[in-house]
Structures are given as C-alpha cells and as structure tokens.
Design an enzyme around this catalytic site. Sequence first.
Site, PDB file in Angstrom:
ATOM      1  N   SER A  49       6.017  -1.687  -2.017  1.00 49.93           N
ATOM      2  CA  SER A  49       5.774  -2.637  -3.295  1.00 49.93           C
ATOM      3  C   SER A  49       4.962  -2.330  -4.332  1.00 49.93           C
ATOM      4  CB  SER A  49       5.700  -4.135  -2.873  1.00 49.93           C
ATOM      5  OG  SER A  49       4.689  -4.217  -1.693  1.00 49.93           O
TER       6      SER A  49
ATOM      7  N   GLY B 281       1.024  -1.209  -0.066  1.00 51.65           N
ATOM      8  CA  GLY B 281       0.059   0.038   0.045  1.00 51.65           C
ATOM      9  C   GLY B 281       0.779   1.227  -0.073  1.00 51.65           C
ATOM     10  N   LEU B 282       0.228   2.446  -0.062  1.00 50.79           N
ATOM     11  CA  LEU B 282       0.951   3.643  -0.199  1.00 50.79           C
ATOM     12  C   LEU B 282       1.730   3.804   1.070  1.00 50.79           C
ATOM     13  CD1 LEU B 282      -1.899   6.017  -1.337  1.00 50.79           C
ATOM     14  CD2 LEU B 282       0.215   5.553  -2.664  1.00 50.79           C
ATOM     15  N   SER B 283       2.858   4.800   1.122  1.00 51.41           N
ATOM     16  CA  SER B 283       3.596   5.229   2.441  1.00 51.41           C
ATOM     17  C   SER B 283       2.427   5.622   3.211  1.00 51.41           C
ATOM     18  CB  SER B 283       4.342   5.999   1.917  1.00 51.41           C
ATOM     19  OG  SER B 283       5.316   6.545   2.976  1.00 51.41           O
ATOM     20  N   GLY B 284       2.553   5.443   4.415  1.00 53.05           N
ATOM     21  CA  GLY B 284       1.359   6.114   5.354  1.00 53.05           C
ATOM     22  C   GLY B 284       0.007   5.318   5.272  1.00 53.05           C
ATOM     23  N   SER B 285      -0.028   4.516   4.504  1.00 61.71           N
ATOM     24  CA  SER B 285      -1.416   3.505   4.518  1.00 61.71           C
ATOM     25  C   SER B 285      -1.624   2.942   5.823  1.00 61.71           C
ATOM     26  CB  SER B 285      -1.555   2.527   3.314  1.00 61.71           C
ATOM     27  OG  SER B 285      -0.518   1.688   3.356  1.00 61.71           O
ATOM     28  N   GLY B 286      -0.551   2.517   6.410  1.00 68.34           N
ATOM     29  CA  GLY B 286      -0.627   1.837   7.715  1.00 68.34           C
ATOM     30  C   GLY B 286      -0.101   0.436   7.796  1.00 68.34           C
ATOM     31  N   LYS B 287       0.486   0.224   6.792  1.00 69.73           N
ATOM     32  CA  LYS B 287       1.267  -1.305   6.627  1.00 69.73           C
ATOM     33  C   LYS B 287       2.101  -1.602   8.028  1.00 69.73           C
ATOM     34  CE  LYS B 287       3.591   0.000   2.999  1.00 69.73           C
ATOM     35  NZ  LYS B 287       3.029   1.191   2.904  1.00 69.73           N
ATOM     36  N   SER B 288       2.912  -0.782   8.317  1.00 68.46           N
ATOM     37  CA  SER B 288       3.861  -1.414   9.386  1.00 68.46           C
ATOM     38  C   SER B 288       2.960  -1.059  10.908  1.00 68.46           C
ATOM     39  CB  SER B 288       4.923  -0.151   9.426  1.00 68.46           C
ATOM     40  OG  SER B 288       5.732  -0.167   8.020  1.00 68.46           O
TER      41      SER B 288
HETATM   42  P1  ADP Z   1       3.221   2.666   6.217  1.00 65.60           P
HETATM   43  O1  ADP Z   1       4.072   1.368   7.082  1.00 65.60           O
HETATM   44  O2  ADP Z   1       2.024   2.034   5.298  1.00 65.60           O
HETATM   45  O3  ADP Z   1       4.144   3.499   5.566  1.00 65.60           O
HETATM   46  P2  ADP Z   1       2.752   3.518   8.725  1.00 65.60           P
HETATM   47  O4  ADP Z   1       2.151   2.258   9.479  1.00 65.60           O
HETATM   48  O5  ADP Z   1       3.905   3.873   9.176  1.00 65.60           O
HETATM   49  O6  ADP Z   1       2.339   3.089   7.146  1.00 65.60           O
HETATM   50  O7  ADP Z   1       1.885   4.866   9.242  1.00 65.60           O
HETATM   51  C1  ADP Z   1       0.514   4.794   9.001  1.00 65.60           C
HETATM   52  C2  ADP Z   1      -0.024   6.037  10.038  1.00 65.60           C
HETATM   53  O8  ADP Z   1      -1.278   6.018  10.043  1.00 65.60           O
HETATM   54  C3  ADP Z   1       0.367   5.914  11.614  1.00 65.60           C
HETATM   55  O9  ADP Z   1       0.635   6.906  12.131  1.00 65.60           O
HETATM   56  C4  ADP Z   1      -0.754   5.173  12.327  1.00 65.60           C
HETATM   57  O10 ADP Z   1      -0.946   5.537  13.348  1.00 65.60           O
HETATM   58  C5  ADP Z   1      -1.940   6.019  11.128  1.00 65.60           C
HETATM   59  N1  ADP Z   1      -3.284   5.005  11.258  1.00 65.60           N
HETATM   60  C6  ADP Z   1      -4.457   5.820  11.616  1.00 65.60           C
HETATM   61  N2  ADP Z   1      -5.508   5.053  11.489  1.00 65.60           N
HETATM   62  C7  ADP Z   1      -4.764   3.734  10.981  1.00 65.60           C
HETATM   63  C8  ADP Z   1      -5.174   2.296  10.726  1.00 65.60           C
HETATM   64  N3  ADP Z   1      -6.855   2.276  10.868  1.00 65.60           N
HETATM   65  N4  ADP Z   1      -4.675   1.610  10.480  1.00 65.60           N
HETATM   66  C9  ADP Z   1      -3.173   1.846  10.296  1.00 65.60           C
HETATM   67  N5  ADP Z   1      -2.536   3.146  10.446  1.00 65.60           N
HETATM   68  C10 ADP Z   1      -3.469   3.964  10.857  1.00 65.60           C
END
Ligand code: ADP
Length: 203
Positions: A109, A35-42
């Site tokens: 990815s 998913g996009l950066s900031g989507s919540g993967k990690s």
């Molecule tokens: P990625 O790994 O996809 O780049 P991150 O996990 O680092 O994304 O960041 C996702 C951000 O979104 C975090 O700050 C997280 O707290 C916030 N967030 C808000 N709601 C959700 C959700 N339902 N699931 C995952 N992350 C969320």
Amino acid sequence: MSDKSPNTTWHAGAVGRSERERLLGQRGATVWFTGLSGSGKSTIAVAVEALLVGQGRLCYRVDGDNLRHGLNRNLGFSPIDRAENVRRTGEVCRILGDAGVIALASLVSPFRADRNMVRALHDEWGVPFIEIFVAVPLEVAEARDPKGLYRKARAGEIPDFTGIHQPYEAPEAAEVTVDSSQVAVDAAARLVVAELRARGIVA
Ligand code: ADP
C-alpha cells in the site's frame, strides 16, 4: 469511485457490533501494516496473530498477496490497480472489524492517498484503524529479498516494483512506526499488541 448501484438500500440487522464484541470479549479493529516489500509486514503480522490467539483473541490475517490469489486476482500493480487493491482490502477489513474481529492487513500500500481512503472508510463505520509503518531502508529490504522480487525487478522482469520503479510514500502519522532493521520480530509484535491494549481493543 463511481456508484453503479444507486437503487440499493442499507438493510440493518437485529444485532449490532457491540453485541458481537461482547460475545467475543474484544473490539473489532484493523491493524494495517504498510511498508516496502521485504520490510517484514507479513512476518510481524504472523507473530502478532500468534500472540493474540495465545491470549484468546480472534484475529484474521488479510495478506495482500493472499487476496491477490482470489478477490483481487484481476488487479495488477499500476497505481490505479493498486488503489483498487487497497480499497477492496480495506473494505474486507472493515467488514471483519464490524464482525468484531481484529484484522491484520499486510500489503505494501505505497500511496498515502489510498491508505487515507481506507482510514476514512473505517472512520465512517467507527472501526478503529491502526496504521503500522514497518520502516526499513530500501537496501535492507533488498538485501533480504525473501521472495526474490528485488532481483527480478532489477533484472527488468517486474516493471512496477515499489522502491525501484514506483515510489513508497511513508505515512506521516502512523499509530506505530517500527524499524525492522533495529527491532526483532517478537519485540515488534509486542509493540503492536501493546498498542491494541492501550486503545482498549483487547483488555
Ligand atoms: P513483507 O511482508 O513486508 O513483504 P516479509 O515478512 O515477507 O516482508 O519478509 C521479511 C523478511 O525479513 C523475512 O524473511 C523475515 O524473516 C526477515 N526479517 C528479519 N528481521 C526482521 C524483523 N525484525 N521483522 C520482520 N522481518 C524480519
């Protein structure tokens, strides 16, 4: 991928995956968050890890950014380097899967062909590959901007940013799709664990 070591022979061990899996009481598998950066993967992967370890399961997070600190530190963000980044990460995951571990991979990815190549690597070894599409509108990911990367990309400080300069190709047949703008972190993590249970990865 060119093969520069043709004169090597696969050396089989005396112990197979099924014996390791019996020891661990689980099946090895890869859970691949895209998913996009900031989507919540990690964030979701960390929550899944906590749930699984709480249930006595062995898993290991393979975070794309973390691997870029070591194994993948010589790779950038061009499509060719991204493909190699995904390939190496996929190889690490299938080795973990063969060890009987549940690998939780989180990396953007963005290209479908690269993810499908990793799926094929897993199929070749018979390691289950479970693709989790963390779907979120670009505006939501950009508004979250947990690492300030969108801001930098908009300011021209990052040239190859997915969603801004490069496309994100959504999966066509992910095993699980979760929209993190609609589903809370712990609920998303439970969905993933339910999928593992449904597939017999964990009892
Ligand atoms: P990625 O790994 O996809 O780049 P991150 O996990 O680092 O994304 O960041 C996702 C951000 O979104 C975090 O700050 C997280 O707290 C916030 N967030 C808000 N709601 C959700 C959700 N339902 N699931 C995952 N992350 C969320």
